[in-house]
Design a protein around this motif. Structure first.
Motif, short mmCIF file in Angstrom:
data_model
loop_
_atom_site.label_atom_id
_atom_site.label_comp_id
_atom_site.label_asym_id
_atom_site.label_seq_id
_atom_site.Cartn_x
_atom_site.Cartn_y
_atom_site.Cartn_z
N GLY A 296 0.69 -1.25 -0.05
CA GLY A 296 0.04 -0.03 0.06
C GLY A 296 0.88 1.43 0.05
O GLY A 296 0.36 2.29 -0.28
N VAL A 297 2.02 1.42 -0.10
CA VAL A 297 2.87 2.40 0.12
C VAL A 297 3.14 2.89 -1.40
O VAL A 297 3.47 4.21 -1.36
N GLY A 298 2.81 2.18 -2.24
CA GLY A 298 3.01 2.68 -3.56
C GLY A 298 4.25 2.20 -4.29
O GLY A 298 4.89 3.07 -5.02
N LYS A 299 4.61 1.11 -3.94
CA LYS A 299 6.04 0.47 -4.77
C LYS A 299 6.08 0.61 -6.09
O LYS A 299 6.84 0.89 -6.66
N SER A 300 4.93 -0.17 -6.83
CA SER A 300 5.08 -0.07 -8.11
C SER A 300 4.88 1.06 -8.86
O SER A 300 5.73 1.42 -9.87
N THR A 301 3.93 2.14 -8.35
CA THR A 301 4.05 3.46 -9.00
C THR A 301 5.56 4.17 -8.80
O THR A 301 5.83 4.74 -9.69
N SER A 302 5.94 3.78 -7.76
CA SER A 302 7.20 4.60 -7.30
C SER A 302 8.33 3.82 -8.52
O SER A 302 9.20 4.76 -8.99
N THR A 303 8.27 2.61 -8.56
CA THR A 303 9.16 1.78 -9.53
C THR A 303 8.99 2.69 -10.79
O THR A 303 9.83 2.99 -11.53
N GLY A 304 7.90 2.70 -11.23
CA GLY A 304 7.47 3.30 -12.53
C GLY A 304 7.97 4.69 -12.86
O GLY A 304 8.54 5.13 -13.67
N ALA A 305 7.87 5.62 -11.58
CA ALA A 305 8.31 7.02 -11.69
C ALA A 305 9.96 6.88 -11.70
O ALA A 305 10.51 7.74 -12.79
N LEU A 306 10.36 5.94 -11.17
CA LEU A 306 11.87 6.03 -11.20
C LEU A 306 12.48 5.49 -12.51
O LEU A 306 13.66 6.06 -13.15
N VAL A 307 11.59 4.65 -13.13
CA VAL A 307 12.03 4.19 -14.40
C VAL A 307 12.04 5.31 -15.57
O VAL A 307 12.88 5.43 -16.23
N THR A 308 11.00 6.18 -15.37
CA THR A 308 10.65 7.43 -16.25
C THR A 308 11.90 8.11 -15.84
O THR A 308 12.47 8.71 -16.99
N ALA A 309 12.47 8.49 -14.78
CA ALA A 309 13.53 9.40 -14.40
C ALA A 309 14.65 8.65 -15.09
O ALA A 309 15.53 9.48 -15.55
N PHE A 310 15.21 7.49 -14.84
CA PHE A 310 16.27 6.90 -15.48
C PHE A 310 16.50 6.99 -16.84
O PHE A 310 17.49 7.12 -17.83
N ARG A 311 15.12 6.81 -17.74
CA ARG A 311 15.10 6.83 -19.04
C ARG A 311 15.30 8.08 -19.56
O ARG A 311 15.89 8.44 -20.54
N LYS A 312 14.87 9.28 -18.84
CA LYS A 312 15.29 10.46 -19.21
C LYS A 312 16.61 10.81 -19.25
O LYS A 312 17.45 11.49 -20.15
N HIS A 313 17.50 10.15 -18.64
CA HIS A 313 18.86 10.22 -18.69
C HIS A 313 19.77 8.95 -19.36
O HIS A 313 20.99 8.83 -19.36
N GLY A 314 18.61 8.34 -20.29
CA GLY A 314 19.29 7.47 -21.54
C GLY A 314 19.83 6.11 -20.77
O GLY A 314 20.51 5.42 -21.48
N ARG A 315 19.62 5.75 -19.32
CA ARG A 315 19.87 4.67 -18.95
C ARG A 315 19.15 3.43 -19.10
O ARG A 315 17.93 3.48 -19.24
N ARG A 316 19.84 2.37 -19.49
CA ARG A 316 18.93 1.19 -19.90
C ARG A 316 18.53 0.50 -18.43
O ARG A 316 19.36 0.29 -17.50
N VAL A 317 17.17 0.08 -18.38
CA VAL A 317 16.50 0.00 -16.77
C VAL A 317 16.02 -1.54 -16.93
O VAL A 317 15.37 -1.81 -17.76
N GLY A 318 16.51 -2.35 -16.06
CA GLY A 318 15.88 -3.77 -15.89
C GLY A 318 15.01 -3.67 -14.48
O GLY A 318 15.41 -3.15 -13.47
N VAL A 319 13.71 -4.27 -14.40
CA VAL A 319 12.86 -4.07 -13.36
C VAL A 319 12.56 -5.61 -13.09
O VAL A 319 12.10 -6.31 -13.63
N LEU A 320 13.01 -6.07 -11.52
CA LEU A 320 12.53 -7.45 -11.24
C LEU A 320 11.71 -6.99 -10.02
O LEU A 320 12.13 -6.59 -9.03
N ALA A 321 10.48 -7.74 -10.29
CA ALA A 321 9.46 -7.48 -9.07
C ALA A 321 9.41 -9.01 -8.52
O ALA A 321 9.09 -9.85 -8.98
N VAL A 322 10.10 -9.08 -7.43
CA VAL A 322 10.06 -10.41 -6.73
C VAL A 322 9.06 -10.49 -5.69
O VAL A 322 8.76 -9.59 -4.84
N ASP A 323 8.31 -11.69 -5.71
CA ASP A 323 7.24 -11.86 -4.66
C ASP A 323 7.75 -13.17 -4.06
O ASP A 323 7.34 -14.30 -4.15
#
Lengths: 319, 319
Positions: free
Chosen positions: A56-83
């Motif tokens: 409920g703290v917003g992990k997925s939304t935060s991950t999404g926002a961070l991906v956007t930020a990293f992409r703005k700087h041209g970095r290639r991003v991998g996301v691993l959502a471990v359950d």
């Protein structure tokens, strides 16, 4: 299976090859050994970031926002959502993945949910290997997102170079927070949903907690960043904090120490898994079941049973 | 240390002897083997109840209310508050224990917080042994309370005969709940703080979740009990639900199956811990550290490193 071809395509960052390799990790494929031997020399360049917090703290939304930020700087991003919470429901995270649709068509972003359910070695076994796959495939940044509070959180911290602990206003008082041991694993605190009531109080509580922890002068003092991830607010500041932490890790030699500990854990987890498999399989019989029944019926104490098991495994020698 | 004397006093239910024995478990004392051999034949009579839920749902208050209910029926109660979340802060649960003061002077109630921090074998290793101590000391009921969502929760479920999952209104939507895998581990759902807004909605969400799970006719269908633990409301109903579940476990033979699985896990955990210690100690040197450095520097893949470690352990044979 043509492992060489698969590895070659993964090195080029082909999403299907990556997905296939991570499935091999999930399924504990016998081909993994060969795959890891091929990938290991290529890995070690990615910045590995852990992201954790209560439901409920917003992990997925935060991950999404961070991906956007990293992409703005041209970095290639991998996301691993471990359950790691459920050994049963592999698809449980799919609902969240919907929120990551913004990045679904970006070839420089690879997103994958991974279950470590039911697996002999669990998270300690699977996650480092999945990280290696993304690392060798040229990801500059790997975000490892995990649900929950507890052992899994501590494990994630040991997997990552930098760990972000997400908190939201009104999710429990500071005693509860301290209880979960988050202070010890957080390199950066993010107070998400900072537009809500109580955000200032949460920041204050965290600040007091950090002050009380009484770290030495040379130690890293986790900064607190406020965000509203649903509107992308604060993501750049989180990225800045991550870069600062990364510089600190490198400058102090802490990065190598953390990565050594990670490699140590991984090698041990693979070895323990091999030994556990041997215990289960021994002589193709159900020796462990028989020993368990004896313990339950009071015929044998658990230590003697365990000793019998260990002797059987080690006397057999390597097969 | 006079183990015989300590065990004899623990059998009589002497609180200090119990406390001492659980400290031996926490510290992985070399005397444990002897202690467990003495206690094992006396154990197996207690009803082991797991109690879990996210921070803030009222676990400690609920445990206190349940203890009161059990005491009304003259049952001797052991409470084990396990804090697997933090390998660092052993005293973190002390705050909660304050809420259990009502029972502090009752000789038929034994309350103990236990950390499994930093421990090679973790919860899987320590908790069954602590449960055996309380069981052999004549506790009729053992409540194992654990913080958090995640792997620890699943582990608690595997330790207990019956698992209570506590939920509170407004602690996140049903998707979040499903994500944490609670449906698979809950034998009984308790909606605590049922006087708050949203309690009906939470009950409805849970009911839908249970209905969707589509269990067979012979399977246990977890009941939902509402409580206001701070006022002791609903504790009797929880106890009734527990008794029903206990009867179902016994009637279907599920109890023995669960306990066999528990004994199996325990024996395996002790054996794995012994093997891990051997890996770490090997030749008194830092072989694992050296192997980890090779993996990190790309000189060796993790599987080859693990294989070298396994060979070294098994070739040595038992020491």
């Amino acid at each position: 299976m043509d492992v060489d071809d698969l590895v070659a395509r993964a090195r080029d960052g082909a999403p299907r090859a990556l997905a296939r390799l991570i499935t091999l990790v999930e399924n504990a494929s016998p081909h993994l050994r060969e795959v890891m031997a091929a990938l290991n020399p290529l890995a070690g360049r990615a910045q590995v970031i852990g992201l954790t917090g209560s439901p409920g703290v917003g992990k997925s939304t935060s991950t999404g926002a961070l991906v956007t930020a990293f992409r703005k700087h041209g970095r290639r991003v991998g996301v691993l959502a471990v359950d790691p919470s459920s050994p049963f429901t592999g698809g449980a995270l799919l609902g969240d993945r919907v929120r990551m649709q913004d990045h679904a068509t970006d070839p420089e972003v690879f997103i994958r949910s991974m279950a470590s359910r039911g697996h002999l070695g669990g998270l300690a076994w699977a996650a480092p290997q999945a990280i290696r796959v993304l690392d060798a495939a040229g990801c500059d940044v790997i975000l490892v997102e995990t649900v929950g509070v507890g052992q899994a959180e501590v494990e994630i911290a040991s997997l990552a170079d930098s760990t972000i602990v997400l908190v939201a206003p009104g999710m429990g008082d500071s005693i509860q927070a301290a209880k979960a041991g988050i202070l010890e694993i957080a390199d950066i605190f993010v107070v998400n949903k900072a537009d809500r009531d109580g955000a200032h109080q949460t920041v204050r509580d965290l600040r007091n907690m950090i002050a009380l922890a009484d770290r030495g002068l040379d130690e890293w003092r986790p900064p607190i960043v406020t965000t509203v991830a649903s509107r992308g607010e604060g993501a750049d500041e989180v990225m800045e904090a991550l870069d600062k932490h990364c510089a600190w890790l490198t400058g102090t030699g802490t990065l190598r120490k953390r990565r050594l500990a990670r490699a140590r854990d991984e090698v041990e987890a693979i070895a323990v898994t091999a030994l556990r498999e041997r215990m289960g399989d021994l002589h193709g019989d159900r020796r462990l079941d028989v020993l368990a029944a004896k313990v339950l019926d009071g015929e044998c104490d658990p230590y003697s049973a365990a000793e019998e098991l260990v002797s059987a495994v080690t006397d057999d020698g390597p097969r």
